[in-house]
Motif scaffolding. Sequence first.
Motif, mmCIF file in Angstrom:
data_model
loop_
_atom_site.group_PDB
_atom_site.id
_atom_site.type_symbol
_atom_site.label_atom_id
_atom_site.label_comp_id
_atom_site.label_asym_id
_atom_site.label_seq_id
_atom_site.Cartn_x
_atom_site.Cartn_y
_atom_site.Cartn_z
ATOM 1 N N VAL A 165 0.856 -1.183 0.000
ATOM 2 C CA VAL A 165 0.000 0.000 0.000
ATOM 3 C C VAL A 165 0.896 1.239 0.000
ATOM 4 N N LEU A 166 0.384 2.323 -0.515
ATOM 5 C CA LEU A 166 1.110 3.600 -0.534
ATOM 6 C C LEU A 166 2.491 3.442 -1.178
ATOM 7 N N ASN A 167 2.567 2.623 -2.209
ATOM 8 C CA ASN A 167 3.771 2.411 -3.031
ATOM 9 C C ASN A 167 4.844 1.570 -2.349
ATOM 10 N N ARG A 168 5.214 1.886 -1.093
ATOM 11 C CA ARG A 168 6.328 1.191 -0.450
ATOM 12 C C ARG A 168 5.954 0.484 0.849
ATOM 13 N N SER A 169 4.860 0.836 1.448
ATOM 14 C CA SER A 169 4.468 0.257 2.734
ATOM 15 C C SER A 169 3.739 -1.068 2.531
ATOM 16 N N THR A 170 3.587 -1.811 3.624
ATOM 17 C CA THR A 170 2.955 -3.130 3.565
ATOM 18 C C THR A 170 1.934 -3.266 4.687
ATOM 19 N N LEU A 171 0.748 -3.731 4.337
ATOM 20 C CA LEU A 171 -0.308 -4.026 5.298
ATOM 21 C C LEU A 171 -0.391 -5.543 5.443
ATOM 22 N N VAL A 172 -0.335 -6.024 6.697
ATOM 23 C CA VAL A 172 -0.231 -7.452 6.969
ATOM 24 C C VAL A 172 -1.446 -7.921 7.773
ATOM 25 N N PHE A 173 -2.021 -9.051 7.364
ATOM 26 C CA PHE A 173 -3.095 -9.706 8.105
ATOM 27 C C PHE A 173 -2.659 -11.142 8.372
ATOM 28 N N LEU A 174 -2.790 -11.592 9.618
ATOM 29 C CA LEU A 174 -2.353 -12.964 9.923
ATOM 30 C C LEU A 174 -3.152 -13.549 11.068
ATOM 31 N N VAL A 175 -3.143 -14.881 11.114
ATOM 32 C CA VAL A 175 -3.645 -15.643 12.256
ATOM 33 C C VAL A 175 -2.435 -16.284 12.923
ATOM 34 N N GLY A 176 -2.283 -16.060 14.227
ATOM 35 C CA GLY A 176 -1.113 -16.553 14.937
ATOM 36 C C GLY A 176 -1.474 -17.508 16.058
ATOM 37 N N TYR A 177 -0.716 -18.601 16.162
ATOM 38 C CA TYR A 177 -0.855 -19.555 17.270
ATOM 39 C C TYR A 177 0.398 -19.474 18.115
ATOM 40 N N ASP A 178 0.229 -19.311 19.415
ATOM 41 C CA ASP A 178 1.335 -19.111 20.348
ATOM 42 C C ASP A 178 1.155 -20.082 21.509
ATOM 43 N N ASN A 179 2.063 -21.038 21.662
ATOM 44 C CA ASN A 179 1.941 -22.079 22.674
ATOM 45 C C ASN A 179 3.115 -22.011 23.644
ATOM 46 N N PHE A 180 2.835 -21.696 24.915
ATOM 47 C CA PHE A 180 3.859 -21.721 25.953
ATOM 48 C C PHE A 180 4.193 -23.183 26.264
ATOM 49 N N PHE A 181 5.396 -23.632 25.887
ATOM 50 C CA PHE A 181 5.733 -25.038 26.123
ATOM 51 C C PHE A 181 6.554 -25.229 27.396
ATOM 52 N N THR A 182 6.930 -24.160 28.081
ATOM 53 C CA THR A 182 7.514 -24.273 29.411
ATOM 54 C C THR A 182 6.529 -23.692 30.416
ATOM 55 N N SER A 183 6.568 -24.192 31.634
ATOM 56 C CA SER A 183 5.619 -23.776 32.651
ATOM 57 C C SER A 183 5.816 -22.309 33.018
ATOM 58 N N MET A 184 4.718 -21.630 33.305
ATOM 59 C CA MET A 184 4.781 -20.253 33.781
ATOM 60 C C MET A 184 5.109 -20.175 35.270
ATOM 61 N N MET A 185 5.078 -21.309 35.965
ATOM 62 C CA MET A 185 5.251 -21.327 37.406
ATOM 63 C C MET A 185 6.673 -21.742 37.793
ATOM 64 N N THR A 186 7.127 -21.258 38.957
ATOM 65 C CA THR A 186 8.455 -21.638 39.453
ATOM 66 C C THR A 186 8.443 -23.003 40.120
ATOM 67 N N MET A 187 7.288 -23.460 40.604
ATOM 68 C CA MET A 187 7.200 -24.738 41.307
ATOM 69 C C MET A 187 7.371 -25.895 40.329
ATOM 70 N N LYS A 188 8.332 -26.778 40.615
ATOM 71 C CA LYS A 188 8.603 -27.898 39.722
ATOM 72 C C LYS A 188 7.475 -28.912 39.713
ATOM 73 N N SER A 189 6.735 -29.002 40.825
ATOM 74 C CA SER A 189 5.675 -30.008 40.927
ATOM 75 C C SER A 189 4.419 -29.618 40.171
ATOM 76 N N GLU A 190 4.322 -28.367 39.810
ATOM 77 C CA GLU A 190 3.113 -27.900 39.129
ATOM 78 C C GLU A 190 3.468 -27.241 37.808
#
Length: 205
Positions: A165-190
């Motif tokens: 768009v506007l000769n040099r600029s770019t408009l982007v549309f996307l669907v994104g999947y984001d998976n936390f594969f490490t735990s958010m918690m500090t406790m190892k048991s949970e």
Amino acid sequence: MKKIFYFLLFMLAFTFAASAQRFEYQLGLKGGVGAAYLGSNDDNIVNKDNGITYKFGLTGTYYFKESYGFTSGFNILGSDISYKYKVNDLNTPEVQKRNLKNTYLQIPLLLKMRTDNFANRYHIFGEIGYGMNIFVDSQDKNEYHHDYRDVCSSFIVHFGFDMVVLNRSTLVFLVGYDNFFTSMMTMKSEKMTMSNLCFEVAFLF
């Protein structure tokens, strides 16, 4: 908030300067909203509801070949997920409703692959890679709010299209999947993880 605002202004000014020097490297702004999902191995969580997520920030792509590039930047990533937790304590209700309200600074490192342009202005593309998520803040009011890890990792996949768009600029549309594969918690048991599916829009200069 003022510091973030001034930083965004600085990066926006840098965007124009960088884009004017090399078209192979584009910087811009992005934002998105979507659905968030909670994962946990805690048997005391008796019900999990889908929540919402949002993200906004700066993004940039360097094309080292016509159809291949490297995308990075930063996102402010927030979530609000409700769940019910069973408490084994006579002094508190048997089941409590809780909310996971976390904010992360996310730095994505993504490989971008796109098709040749068609109709002189469109590309279809995919991105895949790693996200480093730095814990910023939590608004949940339970015993967990001091127990989040400072940094956790996620696997990111994007699929979408862009248009010139506007000769040099770019408009982007996307669907994104984001998976936390490490735990958010500090406790190892949970282990507590989060994933989200977002619709995102970006404008690159």
